[in-house]
Design an enzyme around this catalytic site. Structure first.
Site, PDB file in Angstrom:
ATOM      1  N   ASP A  21       1.015  -1.051   0.274  1.00 39.26           N
ATOM      2  CA  ASP A  21       0.005   0.045   0.004  1.00 39.26           C
ATOM      3  C   ASP A  21       1.100   1.335   0.288  1.00 39.26           C
ATOM      4  O   ASP A  21       1.460   1.622   1.201  1.00 39.26           O
ATOM      5  CB  ASP A  21      -1.060  -0.107   1.503  1.00 39.26           C
ATOM      6  CG  ASP A  21      -2.019   1.173   1.374  1.00 39.26           C
ATOM      7  OD1 ASP A  21      -2.256   1.642   0.764  1.00 39.26           O
ATOM      8  OD2 ASP A  21      -2.410   1.400   2.587  1.00 39.26           O
ATOM      9  N   ASN A  23      -0.334   4.317   0.549  1.00 34.52           N
ATOM     10  CA  ASN A  23      -0.799   5.827   0.687  1.00 34.52           C
ATOM     11  C   ASN A  23      -1.443   5.256   1.369  1.00 34.52           C
ATOM     12  O   ASN A  23      -2.721   6.653   2.129  1.00 34.52           O
ATOM     13  CB  ASN A  23      -1.496   6.194  -0.699  1.00 34.52           C
ATOM     14  CG  ASN A  23      -3.400   5.553  -0.763  1.00 34.52           C
ATOM     15  OD1 ASN A  23      -3.119   4.540  -0.448  1.00 34.52           O
ATOM     16  ND2 ASN A  23      -4.222   5.924  -1.670  1.00 34.52           N
ATOM     17  N   ASP A  25      -4.277   3.319   3.094  1.00 36.03           N
ATOM     18  CA  ASP A  25      -5.519   3.423   2.410  1.00 36.03           C
ATOM     19  C   ASP A  25      -5.821   2.132   3.331  1.00 36.03           C
ATOM     20  O   ASP A  25      -7.003   1.428   3.061  1.00 36.03           O
ATOM     21  CB  ASP A  25      -6.599   3.900   1.219  1.00 36.03           C
ATOM     22  CG  ASP A  25      -6.395   3.314   0.216  1.00 36.03           C
ATOM     23  OD1 ASP A  25      -5.271   2.340   0.542  1.00 36.03           O
ATOM     24  OD2 ASP A  25      -6.696   3.242  -0.475  1.00 36.03           O
ATOM     25  N   ASP A  29      -1.509  -0.720  -3.980  1.00 35.48           N
ATOM     26  CA  ASP A  29      -1.505   0.039  -5.251  1.00 35.48           C
ATOM     27  C   ASP A  29      -0.740   0.419  -6.179  1.00 35.48           C
ATOM     28  O   ASP A  29       0.925  -0.424  -5.833  1.00 35.48           O
ATOM     29  CB  ASP A  29      -2.227   1.636  -4.509  1.00 35.48           C
ATOM     30  CG  ASP A  29      -1.743   1.779  -3.894  1.00 35.48           C
ATOM     31  OD1 ASP A  29       0.216   2.027  -3.958  1.00 35.48           O
ATOM     32  OD2 ASP A  29      -1.742   2.677  -2.748  1.00 35.48           O
ATOM     33  N   ASP A  98      -3.554  -8.459 -16.812  1.00 37.63           N
ATOM     34  CA  ASP A  98      -4.630  -9.973 -16.773  1.00 37.63           C
ATOM     35  C   ASP A  98      -5.725  -9.459 -17.913  1.00 37.63           C
ATOM     36  O   ASP A  98      -5.842  -8.420 -17.311  1.00 37.63           O
ATOM     37  CB  ASP A  98      -4.847 -10.104 -15.430  1.00 37.63           C
ATOM     38  CG  ASP A  98      -5.665 -11.434 -15.162  1.00 37.63           C
ATOM     39  OD1 ASP A  98      -6.757 -11.443 -15.973  1.00 37.63           O
ATOM     40  OD2 ASP A  98      -4.355 -11.935 -13.809  1.00 37.63           O
ATOM     41  N   ASP A 200      -7.794 -14.874 -18.154  1.00 36.36           N
ATOM     42  CA  ASP A 200      -8.639 -15.643 -17.295  1.00 36.36           C
ATOM     43  C   ASP A 200      -9.576 -16.410 -17.803  1.00 36.36           C
ATOM     44  O   ASP A 200     -10.297 -16.484 -18.852  1.00 36.36           O
ATOM     45  CB  ASP A 200      -9.025 -14.325 -16.714  1.00 36.36           C
ATOM     46  CG  ASP A 200      -9.869 -14.586 -14.851  1.00 36.36           C
ATOM     47  OD1 ASP A 200      -9.347 -15.285 -14.489  1.00 36.36           O
ATOM     48  OD2 ASP A 200     -11.177 -14.990 -15.270  1.00 36.36           O
ATOM     49  N   GLU A 257      -4.982 -19.269 -18.413  1.00 36.51           N
ATOM     50  CA  GLU A 257      -5.396 -20.273 -17.125  1.00 36.51           C
ATOM     51  C   GLU A 257      -6.607 -20.517 -18.118  1.00 36.51           C
ATOM     52  O   GLU A 257      -7.583 -20.374 -18.469  1.00 36.51           O
ATOM     53  CB  GLU A 257      -5.898 -19.144 -16.490  1.00 36.51           C
ATOM     54  CG  GLU A 257      -6.422 -19.716 -14.866  1.00 36.51           C
ATOM     55  CD  GLU A 257      -7.468 -19.650 -14.454  1.00 36.51           C
ATOM     56  OE1 GLU A 257      -7.617 -19.510 -13.271  1.00 36.51           O
ATOM     57  OE2 GLU A 257      -8.369 -18.440 -14.978  1.00 36.51           O
ATOM     58  N   HIS A 329      -3.229 -17.011  -6.282  1.00 32.94           N
ATOM     59  CA  HIS A 329      -4.017 -15.726  -5.415  1.00 32.94           C
ATOM     60  C   HIS A 329      -5.688 -16.463  -5.562  1.00 32.94           C
ATOM     61  O   HIS A 329      -6.702 -16.937  -4.853  1.00 32.94           O
ATOM     62  CB  HIS A 329      -4.758 -14.893  -6.718  1.00 32.94           C
ATOM     63  CG  HIS A 329      -5.125 -15.120  -7.841  1.00 32.94           C
ATOM     64  ND1 HIS A 329      -4.528 -15.746  -9.086  1.00 32.94           N
ATOM     65  CD2 HIS A 329      -6.518 -14.757  -7.918  1.00 32.94           C
ATOM     66  CE1 HIS A 329      -5.799 -15.060  -9.494  1.00 32.94           C
ATOM     67  NE2 HIS A 329      -6.878 -14.902  -9.863  1.00 32.94           N
ATOM     68  N   ASP A 330      -5.444 -17.660  -6.281  1.00 28.55           N
ATOM     69  CA  ASP A 330      -6.936 -18.827  -5.802  1.00 28.55           C
ATOM     70  C   ASP A 330      -6.414 -20.277  -5.198  1.00 28.55           C
ATOM     71  O   ASP A 330      -7.726 -21.027  -5.294  1.00 28.55           O
ATOM     72  CB  ASP A 330      -7.005 -19.601  -7.723  1.00 28.55           C
ATOM     73  CG  ASP A 330      -7.548 -17.956  -8.120  1.00 28.55           C
ATOM     74  OD1 ASP A 330      -7.827 -16.838  -8.209  1.00 28.55           O
ATOM     75  OD2 ASP A 330      -8.151 -18.339  -9.627  1.00 28.55           O
TER      76      ASP A 330
HETATM   77  O1  TEU Z   1     -10.024 -18.433 -12.489  1.00 32.52           O
HETATM   78  C1  TEU Z   1     -11.274 -19.354 -13.295  1.00 32.52           C
HETATM   79  C2  TEU Z   1     -11.080 -20.862 -12.528  1.00 32.52           C
HETATM   80  O2  TEU Z   1     -11.890 -21.497 -12.978  1.00 32.52           O
HETATM   81  C3  TEU Z   1     -10.714 -20.891 -10.921  1.00 32.52           C
HETATM   82  O3  TEU Z   1     -10.118 -20.068 -10.390  1.00 32.52           O
HETATM   83  C4  TEU Z   1     -11.964 -21.044  -9.851  1.00 32.52           C
HETATM   84  O4  TEU Z   1     -13.234 -20.954 -10.305  1.00 32.52           O
HETATM   85  C5  TEU Z   1     -12.292 -20.700  -8.836  1.00 32.52           C
HETATM   86  O5  TEU Z   1     -10.471 -20.246  -8.022  1.00 32.52           O
HETATM   87  C6  TEU Z   1     -13.426 -20.747  -7.540  1.00 32.52           C
HETATM   88  O6  TEU Z   1     -13.129 -21.112  -6.480  1.00 32.52           O
HETATM   89  C7  TEU Z   1     -10.129 -16.981 -13.063  1.00 32.52           C
HETATM   90  C8  TEU Z   1      -9.216 -16.253 -11.707  1.00 32.52           C
HETATM   91  O7  TEU Z   1      -8.852 -16.826 -11.816  1.00 32.52           O
HETATM   92  C9  TEU Z   1     -10.354 -16.037 -10.730  1.00 32.52           C
HETATM   93  O8  TEU Z   1      -9.018 -15.425  -9.682  1.00 32.52           O
HETATM   94  C10 TEU Z   1     -11.674 -15.387 -11.163  1.00 32.52           C
HETATM   95  O9  TEU Z   1     -12.249 -15.334  -9.741  1.00 32.52           O
HETATM   96  C11 TEU Z   1     -12.499 -15.976 -11.488  1.00 32.52           C
HETATM   97  O10 TEU Z   1     -11.181 -16.770 -12.736  1.00 32.52           O
HETATM   98  C12 TEU Z   1     -13.430 -15.558 -12.385  1.00 32.52           C
HETATM   99  O11 TEU Z   1     -12.960 -13.973 -13.271  1.00 32.52           O
HETATM  100 CA    CA Z   2      -3.656   1.871  -1.814  1.00 32.15          CA
END
Ligand code: TEU
Ligand code: CA
Length: 566
Positions: A21, A23, A25, A29, A98, A200, A257, A329-330
């Protein structure tokens, strides 16, 4: 294989809300990212993928885009973006954005216009269909639970399709106008100087246009929407067109992906004729999964992990490169997911690092992975932000689990594990923000943080730096980047071994994927240790030569990279 500029590099994913971060908040960013470019350079990464920073209502944390041409104000301005591109370039860092074009946000102008006039021009930008007497057109379940169909407000029997949340309407790729709008936007960003895109949920852009019911796979009477992917034909035509019209003119780097692709079609996705440069290898991440939901997942065993990687390399290495990840991140944190509870320590973290970085393919790190960040302990469902976890929690409850059981079962898989603030130091809130973080940090930041590891030679961070440097080292890079990967010592349980045979050097990876010590024997006459995950204290390896063999006593979770000498 035709050599490409990105082959020898190491890539890194930034989840912008949680990186730094700038700034106060509480939300990461662009200024924060700029501040940390020197850190990334020192780490050795040369490709940085930033999860969505476009204008968004953040129903799915930016994967719901309401304007593809604008930076969301929480991240900064377009000037900040230009500055980031400039500063990254100075440091030889390629920025990858992305590309979320399976769907947009329901707040996007196109959808807002479609709502007003579903039969007009913008209605055709989406999948708007008549239902069956007020019921959805078919019984597909969305990724985040419930029907993929949502009633169009004001209409009794009109529905729109959303494979993900109802605030993420799917764009109609059958409409050439939609495709042209998307290609135009891609070219606009490439003109700006980004290196490429991560695509994505890209396989979802082609639907099974019959929109028919499938047999229900859960008590809700619905069937996973992904089932339709088995019948959807023609995604390659869209992808090839996009490559031709948008990516190729800029020689853009593209990484797809895609889950659920057909293995026999890999050649259509990567390599010389593929529509992408690379795709992620999700094979280890699929292990233990269950159709019933996260609550029913099985833990991943070392043998399954190893075999999944062996298999995907066998499938891919003569065709092209996949990207190796242990988390994103998933996903839960890789060390928490692939190591047994109670056995997560710096040695075992370095072992996973070594496997992931030495496996054939493009290594992709996720922020915090380089310091061995772990899953967070969630004490209540109120601490969870992620839309997917909340859905899975309700699925677990519906299947008879008590609240505390459901919480434990689903938070192990929660996407929020990876989304807690990056742990920079032991200052308040892990040095991520001067304000209050949008998602609470992991309490273990006092022990696990960049500052503590930066100057410690045997830290996880230092090990990653060594691995990344070795990939670039002119002496070994040919073997690490292009060397044939061949399984070794496959008869051993809880062990992962493989050769990387380059034109000049042959390397051997040995990973003792268990807490017990063991002695392994390799049929080689001479070798030298290039990397060892153990330190003086935890027991560095020694090679014991015996005729045409070498015996190597290994500590629990020890990782070794050997160079084989003839
Ligand atoms: O994820 C697509 C996806 O099929 C999986 O990762 C799954 O739906 C998800 O992890 C369920 O827990 C991509 C992105 O990486 C994800 O962050 C988004 O939520 C999704 O597309 C929709 O844009
Ligand atoms: Ca910020």
């Amino acid at each position: 294989m035709k050599k490409k500029w990105w082959h020898g590099k190491t890539a890194y994913q930034i989840y912008p809300k949680s990186f730094k971060d700038g700034n106060g908040d509480g939300i990461g960013d662009l200024r924060g990212i700029i501040e940390k470019l020197d850190y990334l350079k020192e780490l050795g990464v040369e490709i940085v993928w930033i999860s969505p920073i476009y204008q968004s209502p953040f129903v799915d944390q930016g994967y719901d885009i309401s304007d593809y041409y604008a930076i969301d104000p929480v991240f900064g301005t377009m000037d900040d973006m230009d500055k980031l591109l400039l500063e990254a370039k100075k440091r030889n860092i390629n920025i990858v954005m992305d590309l979320v074009v399976n769907h947009c946000s329901d707040q996007h102008e196109w959808f807002q216009k479609a709502l007003k006039d579903p039969y007009g021009k913008y209605g055709k930008y989406f999948y708007i269909m008549e239902g069956k007497n007020g019921n959805p057109p078919c019984n597909w379940r969305s990724y985040f639970g419930g029907s993929v169909w949502e009633k169009l407000p004001g209409y009794n029997n009109l529905f729109y399709l959303h494979m993900f949340a109802k605030e993420q309407p799917d764009l109609n790729w059958e409409n050439p106008e939609v495709r042209q709008e998307i290609y135009k936007m891609i070219r606009w960003w490439l003109e700006k100087g980004i290196a490429g895109f991560r695509l994505d949920a890209i396989i979802n852009i082609k639907k099974d246009l019959r929109f028919q019911d499938f047999p229900a796979d859960r008590a809700d009477g619905l069937c996973a929407g992904t089932k339709m992917l088995q019948y959807a034909e023609g995604v390659h035509e869209f992808l090839q067109e996009m490559k031709r019209e948008a990516f190729e003119p800029y020689q853009a780097f593209t990484i797809g992906e895609l889950f659920d692709f057909r293995p026999e079609e890999l050649e259509r996705y990567i390599g010389g004729h593929g529509c992408f440069e690379a795709i992620f290898d999700f094979s280890p991440h699929m292990l233990g999964g269950s159709k019933k939901g996260w609550y029913d997942r099985k833990p991943v065993t070392p043998n399954e992990f190893r075999d999944a990687i062996y298999a995907s390399k066998e499938l891919s290495q003569d065709i092209g490169m996949m990207a190796n990840i242990i988390e994103n991140h998933d996903e839960p944190r890789g060390v928490s997911h692939y190591l047994p509870e109670g056995e997560i320590n710096e040695t075992s973290k370095k072992m996973l690092a070594g496997i992931s970085m030495m496996t054939y393919g493009l290594p992709f790190l996720y922020q915090g992975q380089e310091i061995g960040m772990t899953n967070k302990e969630f004490r209540s469902i109120d601490e969870v932000d992620d839309i997917s976890t909340l859905d899975e929690y309700h699925v677990a409850l519906a299947n008879g689990f008590k609240e505390d059981e459901a919480l434990k079962l689903v938070t192990g898989m929660s996407r929020d594990n990876a989304r807690t603030p990056m742990q920079w130091s032991d200052a308040p809130h892990a040095g991520f923000t001067e304000g209050t973080p949008w998602l609470a940090e992991n309490e273990n930041y006092h022990d696990i943080n960049v500052k503590e590891q930066q100057n410690r030679k045997d830290s996880v961070l230092s090990f990653y730096k060594e691995l990344i440097a070795l990939r670039k080292n002119p002496e070994y890079s040919e073997a690490i980047v292009y060397g044939q990967q061949m399984p070794a010592l496959t008869e051993l349980k809880n062990f992962m071994g493989f050769y990387r045979r380059g034109n000049i050097h042959t390397l051997l990876v040995l990973a003792n994927y268990q807490s017990k010590k063991r002695t392994v024997t390799i049929n080689e006459s001479a070798a030298q240790i290039l990397l060892d995950s153990c330190s003086e204290e935890s027991g560095m390896a020694k090679l014991i030569k015996a005729e045409n063999r070498i015996q190597i006593p290994m500590e629990g979770y020890q990782f070794l990279l050997l160079e084989i000498k003839e």
